[in-house]
Design a protein around this motif. Structure first.
Motif, mmCIF file in Angstrom:
data_model
loop_
_atom_site.group_PDB
_atom_site.id
_atom_site.type_symbol
_atom_site.label_atom_id
_atom_site.label_comp_id
_atom_site.label_asym_id
_atom_site.label_seq_id
_atom_site.Cartn_x
_atom_site.Cartn_y
_atom_site.Cartn_z
ATOM 1 N N TRP A 118 25.520 11.118 19.034
ATOM 2 C CA TRP A 118 26.456 11.758 18.097
ATOM 3 C C TRP A 118 25.731 12.248 16.843
ATOM 4 O O TRP A 118 25.921 13.384 16.388
ATOM 5 C CB TRP A 118 27.542 10.753 17.744
ATOM 6 N N ILE A 119 24.898 11.403 16.268
ATOM 7 C CA ILE A 119 24.151 11.779 15.059
ATOM 8 C C ILE A 119 23.149 12.888 15.374
ATOM 9 O O ILE A 119 23.033 13.876 14.639
ATOM 10 C CB ILE A 119 23.430 10.548 14.471
ATOM 11 N N PHE A 120 22.442 12.728 16.471
ATOM 12 C CA PHE A 120 21.424 13.705 16.861
ATOM 13 C C PHE A 120 22.053 15.080 17.107
ATOM 14 O O PHE A 120 21.564 16.101 16.609
ATOM 15 C CB PHE A 120 20.719 13.193 18.121
ATOM 16 N N SER A 121 23.145 15.125 17.850
ATOM 17 C CA SER A 121 23.788 16.408 18.164
ATOM 18 C C SER A 121 24.398 17.035 16.911
ATOM 19 O O SER A 121 24.319 18.261 16.724
ATOM 20 C CB SER A 121 24.864 16.223 19.242
ATOM 21 N N GLY A 122 25.007 16.234 16.056
ATOM 22 C CA GLY A 122 25.622 16.774 14.845
ATOM 23 C C GLY A 122 24.597 17.347 13.892
ATOM 24 O O GLY A 122 24.763 18.463 13.372
ATOM 25 N N PHE A 123 23.508 16.629 13.671
ATOM 26 C CA PHE A 123 22.484 17.083 12.724
ATOM 27 C C PHE A 123 21.802 18.355 13.231
ATOM 28 O O PHE A 123 21.715 19.358 12.517
ATOM 29 C CB PHE A 123 21.458 15.963 12.517
ATOM 30 N N LEU A 124 21.331 18.315 14.480
ATOM 31 C CA LEU A 124 20.628 19.485 15.009
ATOM 32 C C LEU A 124 21.568 20.686 15.170
ATOM 33 O O LEU A 124 21.182 21.824 14.882
ATOM 34 C CB LEU A 124 19.996 19.141 16.365
ATOM 35 N N GLY A 125 22.793 20.441 15.629
ATOM 36 C CA GLY A 125 23.758 21.530 15.791
ATOM 37 C C GLY A 125 24.058 22.213 14.469
ATOM 38 O O GLY A 125 24.172 23.444 14.383
ATOM 39 N N GLY A 209 26.293 18.138 23.269
ATOM 40 C CA GLY A 209 27.106 18.239 22.053
ATOM 41 C C GLY A 209 26.564 19.222 21.046
ATOM 42 O O GLY A 209 27.321 19.715 20.191
ATOM 43 N N ILE A 210 25.268 19.518 21.102
ATOM 44 C CA ILE A 210 24.666 20.424 20.116
ATOM 45 C C ILE A 210 25.281 21.820 20.195
ATOM 46 O O ILE A 210 25.498 22.475 19.180
ATOM 47 C CB ILE A 210 23.136 20.502 20.360
ATOM 48 N N PRO A 255 34.633 22.459 8.568
ATOM 49 C CA PRO A 255 34.843 22.657 10.017
ATOM 50 C C PRO A 255 33.815 21.916 10.870
ATOM 51 O O PRO A 255 34.130 21.462 11.967
ATOM 52 C CB PRO A 255 34.719 24.175 10.189
ATOM 53 N N ALA A 256 32.579 21.790 10.338
ATOM 54 C CA ALA A 256 31.559 21.070 11.119
ATOM 55 C C ALA A 256 31.937 19.594 11.264
ATOM 56 O O ALA A 256 31.770 18.999 12.337
ATOM 57 C CB ALA A 256 30.198 21.215 10.437
#
Length: 335
Positions: A118-125, A209-210, A255-256
């Protein structure tokens, strides 16, 4: 204690908790109905076909009474519900342990996996979306957009199998599955071993998720960079970094955050497939085993805990809105 400035937030939290409790009760009722009408016989699932053939009629009647087979559904649900709110979710038929103990172990494994992804996909996305939006129609935007569209249309289980083939079979860099090495006691498992077994499942979940976060942040970034106040800031000679930090970042964060917290349910759904492919002992794999094995107590417990996880994530997202944007805190969002 004076809570005047925070009375609106406290009132909102109170109302949200009442709504969450109501939704959890509705989820438990719906799950109970679905489990009750399923063709799985809990007694047969508990003792197996061989046990059914060798069991006397008297013992069979005792087991049926224990599982409440002939008890009216409403009474059965009420008995389960009253035990549940007291912390007793019953006994798992598959694991022969209290459901609370099974869920506790599986939940901790899943939380490590899902939180990492979750953290990885949110940050990179978020970063990819900002970069793609800033350099619209340039080569980097086309690369990021193409990658996101390709990943968004890719099945999770297929991506998991490809990663296993590359990193575990061909390169032999990472283990093929499980959360610990085979044949090693839990006390002897090092943190490095746990991380190695976590990388591929977490990478699979996060890569999927990204794409959504990237594409949505890109579109929002393009809209904001075309606003009049951004053009005015450019005319005043503000640097690109200053414009992003002072004007764009706050507007694209709302929105993110909404997407990121809404993706909790998607990540949980994806974890079911990923845990199956990697034989990772989390809640998703336990839910599949409970469904196939007719373990109704465990299945009901996982359904309610999973729903609580998703509803809690949505509540946190709503509270973060007011922290990020004071206009929402001062407005009617918490009324």
């Amino acid at each position: 204690m004076d809570v005047g400035p925070y009375s609106g937030i406290l009132k909102y939290i109170g109302k949200s908790i009442i709504k969450i409790i109501s939704l959890l009760i509705a989820v438990s009722i719906l799950s109970f109905i679905l489990v009750s009408v399923s063709p799985v016989d809990p007694v047969r699932a508990f003792i197996g076909e061989v046990g059914m053939a060798n069991m006397s009629a008297e013992n069979l009647a005792k087991l049926e009474a224990y599982f409440g087979v002939n008890t009216p559904p409403i009474e059965r649900y009420w008995n389960w519900f009253t035990d549940f709110i007291q912390g007793d979710m019953g006994t798992s038929l598959l694991y022969r342990q209290p459901v609370t103990s099974v869920i506790h172990v599986k939940f901790m494994n899943s939380m490590v996996l899902m939180t990492t992804a979750w953290i990885f996909s949110g940050f990179l996305g978020f970063i990819f979306g900002i970069v793609a939006g800033l350099y619209r129609d340039r080569w980097i935007d086309k690369v990021i957009k193409g990658y996101s569209l390709l990943i968004a249309s890719m099945p999770t289980f297929w991506l998991a199998l490809v990663l296993v083939m590359i990193f575990s079979v061909w390169l032999q860099l990472l283990p093929i599955g499980l959360s610990v090495p085979i044949g090693v006691n839990a006390a002897e498992v090092s943190i490095l071993d746990s991380i190695k077994h976590l990388i591929l499942p977490a990478l699979t979940l996060s890569v999927i998720g990204i794409a959504n976060i990237t594409l949505h942040t890109r579109e929002k970034m393009i809209d904001i960079m075309g606003e009049d106040y951004i053009l005015f800031a450019k005319a005043r000679g503000k640097s690109r970094i200053s414009i992003i930090r002072n004007h764009a970042l706050r507007n694209i964060m709302l929105p993110a955050i909404t997407l990121q917290f809404a993706s909790i349910s998607e990540i949980f759904g994806g974890s079911v497939l990923v845990e199956q492919v990697f034989s990772y002992p989390g809640l998703g794999k336990a839910a599949v085993s409970a469904g196939l094995g007719g373990d109704a107590p465990l299945l009901l417990g996982i359904a309610v805990i999973s729903a609580a996880l998703v509803f809690g994530g949505n509540l946190i997202a709503n509270l973060l809105y007011g922290i990020i944007d004071p206009r929402i805190r001062r407005g009617s969002a918490y009324e």
